[in-house]
Design an enzyme around this catalytic site. Sequence first.
Site, short mmCIF file in Angstrom:
data_model
loop_
_atom_site.label_atom_id
_atom_site.label_comp_id
_atom_site.label_asym_id
_atom_site.label_seq_id
_atom_site.Cartn_x
_atom_site.Cartn_y
_atom_site.Cartn_z
N TYR A 147 -2.43 -33.31 32.77
CA TYR A 147 -2.83 -34.62 32.25
C TYR A 147 -2.40 -35.78 33.14
CZ TYR A 147 -4.92 -33.19 27.84
OH TYR A 147 -5.75 -32.66 26.89
N LYS A 194 2.67 -19.88 30.48
CA LYS A 194 2.06 -18.83 31.31
C LYS A 194 2.95 -18.67 32.53
CE LYS A 194 -1.44 -16.06 32.13
NZ LYS A 194 -1.81 -14.93 31.27
N ASP A 227 -1.40 -16.57 26.35
CA ASP A 227 -2.64 -15.87 25.97
C ASP A 227 -2.43 -15.01 24.72
OD1 ASP A 227 -1.06 -14.15 27.45
OD2 ASP A 227 -2.62 -13.54 28.85
N ASP A 251 -2.83 -29.14 23.66
CA ASP A 251 -4.13 -29.74 23.31
C ASP A 251 -5.04 -28.66 22.73
OD1 ASP A 251 -6.31 -31.58 23.30
OD2 ASP A 251 -7.06 -30.58 25.10
N ASP A 255 -6.01 -27.82 18.40
CA ASP A 255 -7.35 -27.77 17.82
C ASP A 255 -7.58 -26.41 17.14
OD1 ASP A 255 -7.91 -30.30 18.80
OD2 ASP A 255 -9.86 -29.74 19.64
C1 IPM Z 1 -6.42 -34.99 21.66
C2 IPM Z 1 -7.68 -35.26 22.42
C3 IPM Z 1 -7.32 -36.02 23.70
C4 IPM Z 1 -6.45 -35.11 24.55
C5 IPM Z 1 -8.54 -36.51 24.47
C6 IPM Z 1 -9.43 -37.35 23.61
C7 IPM Z 1 -8.13 -37.27 25.70
O1 IPM Z 1 -8.36 -34.07 22.68
O2 IPM Z 1 -5.76 -35.95 21.23
O3 IPM Z 1 -6.07 -33.82 21.50
O4 IPM Z 1 -6.96 -34.31 25.35
O5 IPM Z 1 -5.23 -35.21 24.43
MG MG Z 2 -7.44 -32.36 21.84
#
Ligand code: IPM
Ligand code: MG
Length: 501
Positions: A147, A194, A227, A251, A255
């Site tokens: 990042y 990893k 993994d 990240d 999700d």
């Molecule tokens: C999150 C989002 C962000 C990230 C994006 C929108 C830059 O996916 O907050 O998880 O990758 O951190």
């Molecule tokens: Mg995200």
Amino acid sequence: MVTFNATVPDDTTPASALPTPAVTPIAVAEGDGIGPEIMQATLRVLDAAGAKLDVQHIAVGVAAQARGFSSGIEPSAWGALRRTKVLLKAPVSTPQGKGLKSLNVTVRKALGLFANVRPCRAYAPFVRTLHPQMDVVVIRENEEDVYAGIEHRQTDDVVQCLKLMSATGSERLIRYACEYARANGRRKVTCMTKDNIMKMTDGMFHRVFEEVAAEYPDLEAEHLIVDIGAARLATRPETFDVLVLPNLYGDILSDVAAELAGSIGMASSANIGAHVAMFEAVHGSAPDLAGKDAANPSGLLLAAVQMLAHIGQPSVAARVHNAWLRTIEEGVHTPDIHSPASTMRVGTQRFADEVIARLGLEPTHLKPVRYTDARAVAVSTSQAPRPTARKELIGVDVFVHFREPQPSALATILKPHAGPAFSLQMITNRGVMVWPDGQPETYCTDHWRCRFRPAPGNTAVRPQDVAALLARFAAANIEFIKTEHLYTFNEVAGFSLGQGE
Ligand code: IPM
Ligand code: MG
């Protein structure tokens, strides 16, 4: 009571050091797409719940760009953030694959919001989930890793992205995760990396985890390669408690965890720094849903709950969260989580009204929540300084753009220019040794890493030797594209070794 645009004190005291104020100043950004409507719904619930907030609106995202601020944030907003120390932010649109840096990432890094806390809890049987027992908190490093966004195209064929990680950044995050686990009655912290492949970057994160976790004997500490860790999270999430992860894995897995628990539309996120904190939904701005009163405001509302605990209003946080749980278990659902278990299909604002109508109630099936003042979680910035190592230059990797596919042809060109300080030790292509030993099957692209070590009899390499090597390459039209110095730190190699070294 939510008031708007009042002035707020200007100082830089950490929020954690402040006494509970009667009214807490916060900055609010409405964002893009569905942002304004879910923010409106959220602020209405907070107001009705008795949150004592003094709201100052700031423009970020498309709104700021429209006013001519291409960075996506108006300059005055930084002052507002520094004064209020708290930002409740709706999603903003992030350009994909081109354009400016993401505003989210800029704000997180610029304000030092190093820990990203993402609770992922199942609400079975009221919200569909494969994992009814799931209750995981993902704590993600928020400033480092790939990042950093430092990328370069170096040859016709090859682009690179730098993965930068610091021991201090890793330690601060991991310490925060352990403190968070303790303060929230959690038993286990799992780290995933990893480090079988990235022995230096991920290896350091893993090592710091072992070091810090040893200071928390009351917590179970485990490490998994990411993994298999991700696979176990997807199949047996109830075996996890708190996860602590480097930025990119965090990240992705946050999700995954949010979707596994029920819906990413309900996932919230707290970005914690030593001075400022930002609270947001995990999901994006969903432009296709904008203006339709169909978005689920729960992600932002639960982020606001995290905010209330953070600013010292834990009872209001619990009041909102419990009313929300009651609403969910009574089957009042937005379209994204609507199922046969639902009793009522509602839009964004009606959902907020239904939560407001249940303020003061607790869930009867789902477990009610209690909050303590989240300011109790130490945001440690005072780490013991890391000792300075004895650092020695012992060679250089020169990366070369070379258009022919034969490594021996490149070696023949390089060798006459290596001395007197250096000799060519090896050449790799995309990390695979191709000279002096190699396999004829290895595919070679136009990007070569050429490692130079001291010539026989040369005991000390100086920076001048590297500069002179490059000057000889330049004179011979050898297209070097970057260098990496090879150092030892207290006699330990500070670089990945080639095969056979
Ligand atoms: C999150 C989002 C962000 C990230 C994006 C929108 C830059 O996916 O907050 O998880 O990758 O951190
Ligand atoms: Mg995200």
